[in-house]
Design an enzyme around this catalytic site. Structure first.
Site, PDB file in Angstrom:
ATOM      1  N   TYR A  25       0.844  -1.201   0.000  1.00 44.22           N
ATOM      2  CA  TYR A  25       0.000   0.000   0.000  1.00 44.22           C
ATOM      3  C   TYR A  25       0.883   1.257   0.000  1.00 44.22           C
ATOM      4  O   TYR A  25       0.595   2.236  -0.693  1.00 44.22           O
ATOM      5  CB  TYR A  25      -0.927  -0.016   1.228  1.00 44.22           C
ATOM      6  CG  TYR A  25      -1.682   1.280   1.440  1.00 44.22           C
ATOM      7  CD1 TYR A  25      -2.609   1.731   0.511  1.00 44.22           C
ATOM      8  CD2 TYR A  25      -1.458   2.057   2.582  1.00 44.22           C
ATOM      9  CE1 TYR A  25      -3.291   2.924   0.707  1.00 44.22           C
ATOM     10  CE2 TYR A  25      -2.142   3.248   2.785  1.00 44.22           C
ATOM     11  CZ  TYR A  25      -3.057   3.685   1.845  1.00 44.22           C
ATOM     12  OH  TYR A  25      -3.718   4.866   2.035  1.00 44.22           O
ATOM     13  N   SER A 107      -3.616  12.290   8.700  1.00 48.79           N
ATOM     14  CA  SER A 107      -4.583  12.119   7.605  1.00 48.79           C
ATOM     15  C   SER A 107      -5.994  11.905   8.134  1.00 48.79           C
ATOM     16  O   SER A 107      -6.190  11.293   9.183  1.00 48.79           O
ATOM     17  CB  SER A 107      -4.168  10.901   6.768  1.00 48.79           C
ATOM     18  OG  SER A 107      -5.224  10.465   5.951  1.00 48.79           O
ATOM     19  N   GLN A 128      -4.946  16.880   8.067  1.00 45.02           N
ATOM     20  CA  GLN A 128      -5.271  16.857   6.633  1.00 45.02           C
ATOM     21  C   GLN A 128      -6.726  16.476   6.445  1.00 45.02           C
ATOM     22  O   GLN A 128      -7.195  15.472   6.970  1.00 45.02           O
ATOM     23  CB  GLN A 128      -4.363  15.854   5.915  1.00 45.02           C
ATOM     24  CG  GLN A 128      -4.697  15.671   4.433  1.00 45.02           C
ATOM     25  CD  GLN A 128      -5.622  14.492   4.175  1.00 45.02           C
ATOM     26  OE1 GLN A 128      -5.542  13.482   4.863  1.00 45.02           O
ATOM     27  NE2 GLN A 128      -6.522  14.623   3.200  1.00 45.02           N
ATOM     28  N   TYR A 130      -9.952  15.532   3.928  1.00 45.20           N
ATOM     29  CA  TYR A 130     -10.581  15.156   2.665  1.00 45.20           C
ATOM     30  C   TYR A 130     -12.011  15.655   2.724  1.00 45.20           C
ATOM     31  O   TYR A 130     -12.672  15.517   3.762  1.00 45.20           O
ATOM     32  CB  TYR A 130     -10.617  13.636   2.509  1.00 45.20           C
ATOM     33  CG  TYR A 130      -9.345  13.020   1.974  1.00 45.20           C
ATOM     34  CD1 TYR A 130      -8.748  13.494   0.812  1.00 45.20           C
ATOM     35  CD2 TYR A 130      -8.755  11.936   2.627  1.00 45.20           C
ATOM     36  CE1 TYR A 130      -7.589  12.912   0.310  1.00 45.20           C
ATOM     37  CE2 TYR A 130      -7.596  11.348   2.122  1.00 45.20           C
ATOM     38  CZ  TYR A 130      -7.022  11.846   0.968  1.00 45.20           C
ATOM     39  OH  TYR A 130      -5.883  11.268   0.468  1.00 45.20           O
ATOM     40  N   THR A 156      -6.643  18.494   1.056  1.00 45.10           N
ATOM     41  CA  THR A 156      -6.164  17.746  -0.115  1.00 45.10           C
ATOM     42  C   THR A 156      -7.152  17.871  -1.263  1.00 45.10           C
ATOM     43  O   THR A 156      -8.344  17.617  -1.106  1.00 45.10           O
ATOM     44  CB  THR A 156      -5.927  16.274   0.264  1.00 45.10           C
ATOM     45  OG1 THR A 156      -4.901  16.249   1.246  1.00 45.10           O
ATOM     46  CG2 THR A 156      -5.472  15.455  -0.935  1.00 45.10           C
ATOM     47  N   ARG A 165      -4.478   1.657  -7.806  1.00 43.98           N
ATOM     48  CA  ARG A 165      -3.172   1.047  -7.557  1.00 43.98           C
ATOM     49  C   ARG A 165      -3.388  -0.454  -7.626  1.00 43.98           C
ATOM     50  O   ARG A 165      -4.080  -1.032  -6.781  1.00 43.98           O
ATOM     51  CB  ARG A 165      -2.653   1.467  -6.185  1.00 43.98           C
ATOM     52  CG  ARG A 165      -2.557   2.993  -6.089  1.00 43.98           C
ATOM     53  CD  ARG A 165      -2.916   3.524  -4.733  1.00 43.98           C
ATOM     54  NE  ARG A 165      -3.337   4.918  -4.813  1.00 43.98           N
ATOM     55  CZ  ARG A 165      -3.929   5.553  -3.812  1.00 43.98           C
ATOM     56  NH1 ARG A 165      -4.150   4.944  -2.661  1.00 43.98           N
ATOM     57  NH2 ARG A 165      -4.306   6.799  -3.965  1.00 43.98           N
ATOM     58  N   LYS A 252      -3.215  21.205  -0.774  1.00 47.68           N
ATOM     59  CA  LYS A 252      -2.305  20.122  -1.187  1.00 47.68           C
ATOM     60  C   LYS A 252      -2.779  19.461  -2.484  1.00 47.68           C
ATOM     61  O   LYS A 252      -3.952  19.113  -2.606  1.00 47.68           O
ATOM     62  CB  LYS A 252      -2.259  19.066  -0.072  1.00 47.68           C
ATOM     63  CG  LYS A 252      -1.443  17.824  -0.388  1.00 47.68           C
ATOM     64  CD  LYS A 252      -1.319  16.947   0.852  1.00 47.68           C
ATOM     65  CE  LYS A 252      -0.362  15.797   0.642  1.00 47.68           C
ATOM     66  NZ  LYS A 252      -0.940  14.695  -0.097  1.00 47.68           N
ATOM     67  N   HIS A 276       0.437  13.486  -5.145  1.00 54.58           N
ATOM     68  CA  HIS A 276       0.004  12.446  -4.206  1.00 54.58           C
ATOM     69  C   HIS A 276       0.975  11.251  -4.226  1.00 54.58           C
ATOM     70  O   HIS A 276       0.581  10.098  -4.123  1.00 54.58           O
ATOM     71  CB  HIS A 276      -1.420  11.985  -4.559  1.00 54.58           C
ATOM     72  CG  HIS A 276      -2.276  11.674  -3.361  1.00 54.58           C
ATOM     73  ND1 HIS A 276      -3.199  12.546  -2.846  1.00 54.58           N
ATOM     74  CD2 HIS A 276      -2.347  10.574  -2.570  1.00 54.58           C
ATOM     75  CE1 HIS A 276      -3.807  12.002  -1.818  1.00 54.58           C
ATOM     76  NE2 HIS A 276      -3.301  10.805  -1.616  1.00 54.58           N
ATOM     77  N   ARG A 279       0.342   8.501  -6.824  1.00 57.46           N
ATOM     78  CA  ARG A 279      -0.718   7.529  -6.543  1.00 57.46           C
ATOM     79  C   ARG A 279      -2.032   7.873  -7.220  1.00 57.46           C
ATOM     80  O   ARG A 279      -2.999   7.136  -7.099  1.00 57.46           O
ATOM     81  CB  ARG A 279      -0.943   7.458  -5.024  1.00 57.46           C
ATOM     82  CG  ARG A 279       0.274   6.993  -4.280  1.00 57.46           C
ATOM     83  CD  ARG A 279       0.218   7.324  -2.804  1.00 57.46           C
ATOM     84  NE  ARG A 279      -0.696   6.502  -2.043  1.00 57.46           N
ATOM     85  CZ  ARG A 279      -0.423   5.277  -1.639  1.00 57.46           C
ATOM     86  NH1 ARG A 279       0.717   4.722  -1.948  1.00 57.46           N
ATOM     87  NH2 ARG A 279      -1.297   4.592  -0.915  1.00 57.46           N
TER      88      ARG A 279
HETATM   89  C1  LIG Z   1       0.681   5.066   1.918  1.00 54.78           C
HETATM   90  C2  LIG Z   1       0.320   6.479   1.578  1.00 54.78           C
HETATM   91  C3  LIG Z   1      -0.893   6.983   2.011  1.00 54.78           C
HETATM   92  C4  LIG Z   1      -1.245   8.306   1.704  1.00 54.78           C
HETATM   93  N1  LIG Z   1      -2.395   8.827   2.213  1.00 54.78           N
HETATM   94  C5  LIG Z   1      -2.668  10.140   2.037  1.00 54.78           C
HETATM   95  C6  LIG Z   1      -3.780  10.735   2.685  1.00 54.78           C
HETATM   96  O1  LIG Z   1      -4.509  10.089   3.422  1.00 54.78           O
HETATM   97  N2  LIG Z   1      -4.003  12.048   2.468  1.00 54.78           N
HETATM   98  C7  LIG Z   1      -3.198  12.809   1.648  1.00 54.78           C
HETATM   99  O2  LIG Z   1      -3.434  13.985   1.471  1.00 54.78           O
HETATM  100  N3  LIG Z   1      -2.125  12.264   1.048  1.00 54.78           N
HETATM  101  C8  LIG Z   1      -1.830  10.967   1.230  1.00 54.78           C
HETATM  102  N4  LIG Z   1      -0.715  10.424   0.656  1.00 54.78           N
HETATM  103  C9  LIG Z   1       0.181  11.274  -0.125  1.00 54.78           C
HETATM  104  C10 LIG Z   1       1.239  11.906   0.787  1.00 54.78           C
HETATM  105  O3  LIG Z   1       0.679  12.878   1.622  1.00 54.78           O
HETATM  106  C11 LIG Z   1       2.352  12.570  -0.019  1.00 54.78           C
HETATM  107  O4  LIG Z   1       1.778  13.437  -0.961  1.00 54.78           O
HETATM  108  C12 LIG Z   1       3.254  11.581  -0.732  1.00 54.78           C
HETATM  109  O5  LIG Z   1       3.465  10.442   0.065  1.00 54.78           O
HETATM  110  C13 LIG Z   1       4.598  12.220  -1.029  1.00 54.78           C
HETATM  111  O6  LIG Z   1       5.409  11.353  -1.755  1.00 54.78           O
HETATM  112  P1  LIG Z   1       6.543  10.406  -1.100  1.00 54.78           P
HETATM  113  O7  LIG Z   1       5.826   9.282  -0.458  1.00 54.78           O
HETATM  114  O8  LIG Z   1       7.325  10.013  -2.286  1.00 54.78           O
HETATM  115  O9  LIG Z   1       7.303  11.241  -0.094  1.00 54.78           O
HETATM  116  C14 LIG Z   1      -0.368   9.101   0.934  1.00 54.78           C
HETATM  117  C15 LIG Z   1       0.849   8.564   0.485  1.00 54.78           C
HETATM  118  C16 LIG Z   1       1.195   7.270   0.811  1.00 54.78           C
HETATM  119  C17 LIG Z   1       2.517   6.741   0.344  1.00 54.78           C
END
Ligand SMILES: Cc1cc2nc3c(=O)[nH]c(=O)nc-3n(C[C@H](O)[C@H](O)[C@H](O)COP(=O)(O)O)c2cc1C
Length: 378
Positions: A25, A107, A128, A130, A156, A165, A252, A276, A279
């Site tokens: 994940y 989050s 954060q 949503y 976000t 994914r 964001k 993100h 993702r």
């Molecule tokens: C496992 C995972 C869960 C994430 N969940 C959220 C989330 O709940 N809310 C959000 O705004 N971004 C989420 N993100 C995005 C992160 O806030 C961030 O933008 C991203 O991880 C940055 O890239 P990096 O992992 O390469 O540092 C998530 C990222 C990952 C890897």
């Protein structure tokens, strides 16, 4: 611990210690994962200028993000299901960040709740948000973040529809995990993780369960997102959220100059240039490649932060050189957490700090706040 020198070392250990479903994940991007890979790879294309015979004593990495003092301009990004990488993961990561002197962002889709994290920290953390269809619940979240004295709201904007994914679909991702034979075997070979989970009551989405009315299947992130997230989110919503919140607001998920200019008009305090973590929109630009144009376009109308692909202190400095005032790490701290709990998060931050400090010196600078485009070879 002494043989852990890089974020990649923490990732290797996390891969061994965290059940596959949750490790995957974290370590996944949308569809072909091209943007996920580009986020990391594009940093390698940027080169520093090496300078010599300059005074490199008394260096400092201290800076500010949205006016708040930070030990280094690297916050922990909001990540969903963090309490599945390690028992009580959000509480541990928040404590590690607090002790280190950098912001922690919780989050909406966390396992530990706003109240859980507030109960183990002394300094304010960031929350954060949503935006869901159920506006009463959005107001409930905002009010709870206020009551917990959160010092910034990170809104976000890039996940009103969930990017696919493939690994999550194949693994049948849920929190808590379903008791299928594959999952039972996968967990049984990771006793440390199981023991942690057995010792906590926090195993589902505690910001949501018991707070939102009539929620369906929260365990499955993808079905819950489809049911609950508001696909009509607009700039007007940003205005009412800003008003209801009344504090520091960070937007964001901006990756385009036009959106950045719109964001600057909202009166928000900062934007995060982000895809993100690769993702969401596969095929979108890496964050680091989008950063400079956006920073130049908005100038000093709004503070610019970035995330995506940072795996070292050098990456942080490159982002600062290209116009970011602050950065965030997602996976680096998740790998630390999965590998070694709270100590692992601290380790991730220490690795990044050391890399930043040495690089700063070898670039001939003493203050991190002095890093600019001049320090890059172009
Ligand atoms: C496992 C995972 C869960 C994430 N969940 C959220 C989330 O709940 N809310 C959000 O705004 N971004 C989420 N993100 C995005 C992160 O806030 C961030 O933008 C991203 O991880 C940055 O890239 P990096 O992992 O390469 O540092 C998530 C990222 C990952 C890897």
């Amino acid at each position: 611990m002494s043989d852990i020198l890089t974020i990649a070392d923490l990732k290797d250990l996390a891969r061994r210690r965290v059940p596959k479903m949750f490790f995957d994940y974290a370590d996944s991007g949308a569809w072909t994962e091209s943007t996920y890979r580009a986020n990391e790879e594009d940093f390698q294309k940027i080169k520093f200028r090496q300078r010599v015979l300059v005074d490199m004593s008394n260096r400092s990495l201290e800076s500010t993000m949205i006016g708040q003092k930070v030990a280094m301009p690297v916050a922990l990004a909001p990540t969903g299901l963090t309490g599945m990488q390690h028992a009580d993961g959000e509480m541990l990561a928040a404590q590690a960040a607090e002790e280190f002197g950098v912001p922690f962002t919780l989050s909406t889709m966390s396992i530990c709740s706003i109240e859980d994290v507030a109960s183990v920290t002394k300094k304010p953390f960031w929350f954060q948000l949503y935006v869901l269809r159920d506006k009463d619940f959005v107001v409930n979240l905002i009010d709870r973040a206020k009551a917990a004295k959160c010092s910034a709201l990170v809104l976000t904007l890039d996940l009103q529809i969930l990017g696919q994914r493939h690994k999550d679909v194949r693994n049948g991702l849920t929190a808590p995990p379903r008791m299928t034979l594959t999952n039972i075997i996968d967990m049984a070979i990771r006793p440390r993780w199981c023991l942690g989970m057995a010792g906590t009551k926090r195993r589902t989405f505690r910001n949501i369960v018991g707070h939102a009315k009539g929620v369906g299947d929260v365990a499955s992130l993808s079905s819950w997102t489809t049911e609950q997230f508001d696909p009509q989110l607009s700039w007007k919503d940003v205005a009412w959220i800003k008003e209801r919140w009344g504090g520091k607001l960070i937007l964001k998920g901006i990756l385009d100059k036009e959106d950045a200019l719109m964001a600057a008009k909202t009166g928000a305090d900062a934007i995060i240039v982000s895809n993100h973590g690769g993702r969401q929109l596969d095929g979108a630009s890496s964050s680091i490649m989008a950063l400079e144009e956006i920073a130049d376009a908005v100038g000093d109308r709004i503070e610019v932060h970035m995330d995506g692909g940072i795996r070292s202190g050098q990456d942080v400095l490159k982002a600062l050189c290209l116009g970011a005032k602050g950065t965030y790490i997602g996976r680096p701290f998740l790998y630390g957490l999965g590998a070694l709990g709270k100590e692992g998060v601290t380790k991730a931050l220490e690795i990044i700090r050391k890399e930043m400090d040495i690089t700063l010196a070898l670039c001939g600078k003493r203050l991190v706040t002095d890093m600019g485009k001049d320090q890059l070879r172009r």
